[in-house]
Design a protein around this motif. Structure first.
Motif, PDB file in Angstrom:
ATOM      1  N   SER A   1       0.598  -1.181   0.131  1.00  0.00           N
ATOM      2  CA  SER A   1      -0.038  -0.304   0.063  1.00  0.00           C
ATOM      3  C   SER A   1       1.107   1.363  -0.366  1.00  0.00           C
ATOM      4  CB  SER A   1      -0.829  -0.458   1.122  1.00  0.00           C
ATOM      5  OG  SER A   1      -1.901  -1.172   1.597  1.00  0.00           O
ATOM      6  N   PRO A   2       0.630   2.070  -0.609  1.00  0.00           N
ATOM      7  CA  PRO A   2       1.065   3.513  -0.630  1.00  0.00           C
ATOM      8  C   PRO A   2       1.120   4.510   0.388  1.00  0.00           C
ATOM      9  CG  PRO A   2      -0.759   3.387  -1.867  1.00  0.00           C
ATOM     10  CD  PRO A   2      -1.006   2.150  -1.666  1.00  0.00           C
ATOM     11  N   ASN A   3       0.234   4.077   1.925  1.00  0.00           N
ATOM     12  CA  ASN A   3      -0.014   4.847   2.480  1.00  0.00           C
ATOM     13  C   ASN A   3       0.076   4.032   3.834  1.00  0.00           C
ATOM     14  OD1 ASN A   3      -0.693   7.197   3.835  1.00  0.00           O
ATOM     15  ND2 ASN A   3      -2.768   7.514   3.256  1.00  0.00           N
ATOM     16  N   VAL A   4       0.936   3.882   3.909  1.00  0.00           N
ATOM     17  CA  VAL A   4       0.706   3.332   5.829  1.00  0.00           C
ATOM     18  C   VAL A   4       0.550   4.116   6.970  1.00  0.00           C
ATOM     19  CG1 VAL A   4       1.956   0.783   6.916  1.00  0.00           C
ATOM     20  CG2 VAL A   4       1.120   1.096   4.557  1.00  0.00           C
ATOM     21  N   ILE A   5       0.592   3.892   8.051  1.00  0.00           N
ATOM     22  CA  ILE A   5       0.494   4.575   9.332  1.00  0.00           C
ATOM     23  C   ILE A   5       0.829   2.286  10.147  1.00  0.00           C
ATOM     24  CG2 ILE A   5      -0.564   5.394  11.480  1.00  0.00           C
ATOM     25  CD1 ILE A   5      -2.015   7.033   9.535  1.00  0.00           C
TER      26      ILE A   5
ATOM     27  N   PHE B   1      13.877  -7.502   5.082  1.00  0.00           N
ATOM     28  CA  PHE B   1      12.733  -7.204   5.658  1.00  0.00           C
ATOM     29  C   PHE B   1      12.804  -7.407   6.486  1.00  0.00           C
ATOM     30  CE2 PHE B   1       8.512  -9.164   6.580  1.00  0.00           C
ATOM     31  CZ  PHE B   1       7.929  -8.025   6.281  1.00  0.00           C
ATOM     32  N   ARG B   2      12.680  -6.330   7.325  1.00  0.00           N
ATOM     33  CA  ARG B   2      13.111  -5.836   9.091  1.00  0.00           C
ATOM     34  C   ARG B   2      11.182  -5.256   9.208  1.00  0.00           C
ATOM     35  NH1 ARG B   2      17.542  -4.586   9.159  1.00  0.00           N
ATOM     36  NH2 ARG B   2      16.826  -4.344  11.784  1.00  0.00           N
ATOM     37  N   ARG B   3      11.744  -4.556  10.393  1.00  0.00           N
ATOM     38  CA  ARG B   3      10.409  -3.610  10.815  1.00  0.00           C
ATOM     39  C   ARG B   3      10.463  -2.681  10.387  1.00  0.00           C
ATOM     40  NH1 ARG B   3       9.696  -1.403  16.043  1.00  0.00           N
ATOM     41  NH2 ARG B   3       8.218  -1.238  17.222  1.00  0.00           N
ATOM     42  N   PRO B   4       8.963  -2.541  10.436  1.00  0.00           N
ATOM     43  CA  PRO B   4       9.583  -0.686  10.258  1.00  0.00           C
ATOM     44  C   PRO B   4       9.153   0.131  11.131  1.00  0.00           C
ATOM     45  CG  PRO B   4       7.333  -1.684   9.710  1.00  0.00           C
ATOM     46  CD  PRO B   4       8.195  -2.530   9.624  1.00  0.00           C
ATOM     47  N   THR B   5       9.520   1.108  11.273  1.00  0.00           N
ATOM     48  CA  THR B   5      10.105   2.744  12.545  1.00  0.00           C
ATOM     49  C   THR B   5       8.323   2.702  12.656  1.00  0.00           C
ATOM     50  OG1 THR B   5      11.827   2.897  11.593  1.00  0.00           O
ATOM     51  CG2 THR B   5      10.964   4.216  13.630  1.00  0.00           C
ATOM     52  N   PRO B   6       7.594   2.464  13.469  1.00  0.00           N
ATOM     53  CA  PRO B   6       6.272   2.977  14.213  1.00  0.00           C
ATOM     54  C   PRO B   6       5.914   4.428  13.995  1.00  0.00           C
ATOM     55  CG  PRO B   6       7.020   1.787  15.485  1.00  0.00           C
ATOM     56  CD  PRO B   6       8.007   1.559  15.279  1.00  0.00           C
ATOM     57  N   SER B   7       4.609   4.352  14.514  1.00  0.00           N
ATOM     58  CA  SER B   7       4.623   6.290  14.471  1.00  0.00           C
ATOM     59  C   SER B   7       3.981   6.524  15.502  1.00  0.00           C
ATOM     60  CB  SER B   7       4.159   7.374  12.836  1.00  0.00           C
ATOM     61  OG  SER B   7       3.307   6.409  12.572  1.00  0.00           O
ATOM     62  N   TRP B   8       3.136   4.839  15.671  1.00  0.00           N
ATOM     63  CA  TRP B   8       1.986   5.231  16.554  1.00  0.00           C
ATOM     64  C   TRP B   8       2.530   3.512  18.055  1.00  0.00           C
ATOM     65  CZ3 TRP B   8      -2.355   8.067  18.400  1.00  0.00           C
ATOM     66  CH2 TRP B   8      -3.178   9.044  17.188  1.00  0.00           C
TER      67      TRP B   8
ATOM     68  N   ASP C   1       1.299   9.184  20.246  1.00  0.00           N
ATOM     69  CA  ASP C   1       1.135   9.299  18.386  1.00  0.00           C
ATOM     70  C   ASP C   1       2.174   9.673  18.186  1.00  0.00           C
ATOM     71  OD1 ASP C   1       1.930  12.302  19.909  1.00  0.00           O
ATOM     72  OD2 ASP C   1      -0.383  12.791  20.249  1.00  0.00           O
ATOM     73  N   PRO C   2       2.375  10.195  16.785  1.00  0.00           N
ATOM     74  CA  PRO C   2       3.621  10.373  16.494  1.00  0.00           C
ATOM     75  C   PRO C   2       4.229  11.668  16.509  1.00  0.00           C
ATOM     76  CG  PRO C   2       1.281  10.350  15.254  1.00  0.00           C
ATOM     77  CD  PRO C   2       0.709  10.210  15.952  1.00  0.00           C
ATOM     78  N   HIS C   3       3.662  12.983  17.734  1.00  0.00           N
ATOM     79  CA  HIS C   3       3.867  13.900  18.587  1.00  0.00           C
ATOM     80  C   HIS C   3       5.016  13.560  19.525  1.00  0.00           C
ATOM     81  CE1 HIS C   3       2.165  16.109  15.001  1.00  0.00           C
ATOM     82  NE2 HIS C   3       0.870  15.894  16.133  1.00  0.00           N
ATOM     83  N   GLY C   4       5.006  11.834  19.808  1.00  0.00           N
ATOM     84  CA  GLY C   4       5.758  11.808  21.110  1.00  0.00           C
ATOM     85  C   GLY C   4       4.709  11.880  22.260  1.00  0.00           C
ATOM     86  N   SER C   5       3.675  12.614  21.995  1.00  0.00           N
ATOM     87  CA  SER C   5       2.628  12.920  22.870  1.00  0.00           C
ATOM     88  C   SER C   5       2.292  11.471  24.001  1.00  0.00           C
ATOM     89  CB  SER C   5       1.136  13.757  22.705  1.00  0.00           C
ATOM     90  OG  SER C   5       2.081  14.879  22.370  1.00  0.00           O
TER      91      SER C   5
END
Length: 412
Positions: free
Chosen positions: A182-186, A222-229, A238-242
């Motif tokens: 998918s082009p847009n993954v969170i 192939f590896r674990r992506p960096t999560p934003s949440w 959350d993605p801002h670190g809060s």
């Protein structure tokens, strides 16, 4: 396709009306909610009905082996902060049940839809979702569900090029591989307690390395992506670190993980984490799961566990010994008729608990417990099992149809 101002076509309206009539007749005859048979009739009359019903909704699809019904409920509660929601909250998650649910939500702004793993690609085509949440993939219903990597491949092909924002669990290699088309993954760090379906790389078949919470394939990279949440203890980052506190009435780490994924989905629709997480507190039980009911002078907590991953999570949230545990396993059509998965469950985690065994396949379970050196008694039915337990709390763990049987017996 019709624009937002166009009502449903006469054929679609007829299909919706006929479906509702059949569903009502089924309910009146005592055959359950009627949503599946109603949806089947409606789709026969208008095969494009699901797409027509979804066209005016902002939809989110939720798919996984474990946790999709609960996560669907949590997301639906969160999105109600932004407008009316229609959802298949009772878990009828194939096209007929989904069509039936959407037909009942004419004023809704959002559609929050649980989807069976095997149907995800087709439902995504029909509903053009704004967001798709992917939680995990593990072995389930071995006699009829595709092997997990085949399901992941089906997802990967079905989601390739999708316009939807995909909210996916970074800790499950199969989910990551499926979502990577998918082009847009969170990415959400939601954790993965059950790892036995993810030791080989879904991309190349190599052996997966798992240092700590990380994972990668030593052969293809192939590896674990960096999560934003991320789920961090009792908070969602959350993605801002809060860090936002999770307040749930539902027990266990798995439900905190479901809440973290749900908060990430809610944010896609503009609902802030604090609002989303506060609203999730409203959810007390999900289709009877986690309910505590009084029966024969005892407090029975009803817990659903359908496969090895689900049993592992459930064992982690039951009260400590010597709380009695009643286990019930069936192998009817909706459960899958193959009970060999019982050998994948670590029943030594029940050591110290008095155990009673009921259900259609109680003897299969008894053999498994015998090998795990557990103390247990085989009982004819729930009533006999409950009478063998002292007054107080009893943890009752059952797979799908066994759980429905228990709910009927205790009047839940």
């Amino acid at each position: 396709m019709a624009g937002n101002s166009d009502p449903l076509s006469p054929r679609a309206k007829l299909a919706v009306t006929a479906g509702k009539a059949v569903a009502a007749a089924s309910r009146a005859a005592g055959r359950g909610s009627g949503s599946v048979i109603g949806g089947r009739v409606a789709l026969k009359l208008d095969p494009d009905l699901l797409a027509r019903l979804a066209q005016n909704l902002d939809c989110v699809l939720v798919s996984a082996t474990n946790g999709k019904t609960t996560t669907t409920r949590l997301i639906a509660e969160a999105l109600r902060a932004a407008g009316p929601v229609v959802s298949n909250a009772l878990g009828a998650n194939m096209p007929a049940g989904i069509t039936s649910a959407l037909a009942g939500g004419s004023d809704a702004k959002f559609g929050v839809i649980e989807v069976d793993e095997k149907y995800l690609a087709g439902v995504a085509r029909d509903t053009d979702p704004k967001c798709i949440a992917l939680l995990n993939l593990s072995r389930d219903q071995l006699d009829r569900a595709a092997e997990t990597r085949m399901l992941a491949e089906n997802w990967r092909e079905g989601l390739a090029g999708s316009k939807a924002v995909v909210v996916a669990n970074a800790d499950d290699p199969l989910v990551v591989w499926a979502a990577s088309s998918s082009p847009n993954v969170i990415w959400v760090a939601a954790g993965q307690m059950w790892k036995d379906d993810a030791w080989s790389c879904p991309s190349c078949g190599g052996v997966m390395q798992r240092p700590g919470d990380d994972w990668f394939c030593g052969e293809c990279g192939f590896r674990r992506p960096t999560p934003s949440w991320a789920l961090s203890g009792d908070h969602v980052l959350d993605p801002h670190g809060s860090a936002w506190p999770i307040h749930l009435q539902l027990p266990g780490r798995a439900n905190k993980a479901n809440a973290a994924s749900s908060a990430a989905v809610a944010a896609v629709f503009g609902v802030p984490p604090q609002v989303a997480l506060e609203r999730m507190y409203q959810v007390q039980a999900v289709a009877g799961r986690y309910d505590v009911v009084q029966f024969e002078g005892r407090d029975l907590r009803l817990l659903l566990a359908k496969n090895p991953a689900g049993w592992l999570e459930t064992f982690s949230l039951i009260d400590p010994p010597p709380t009695p545990v009643i286990l019930s396993v069936n192998a009817r059509g909706a459960d899958g008729t193959d009970t060999s998965w019982l050998w994948d469950v670590d029943y030594t985690r029940l050591t110290g608990h008095p155990i009673c065994v009921v259900g259609d396949r109680k003897l299969d379970l008894a053999v498994r417990l015998e090998v795990a050196n557990q103390q247990f008694q085989v009982c004819e039915n729930l009533d006999q099992a409950v009478q063998l337990c002292p007054p107080g709390r009893i943890e009752v763990i059952a797979n799908y149809t066994a759980f429905q049987d228990l709910r009927r017996r205790v009047g839940n």
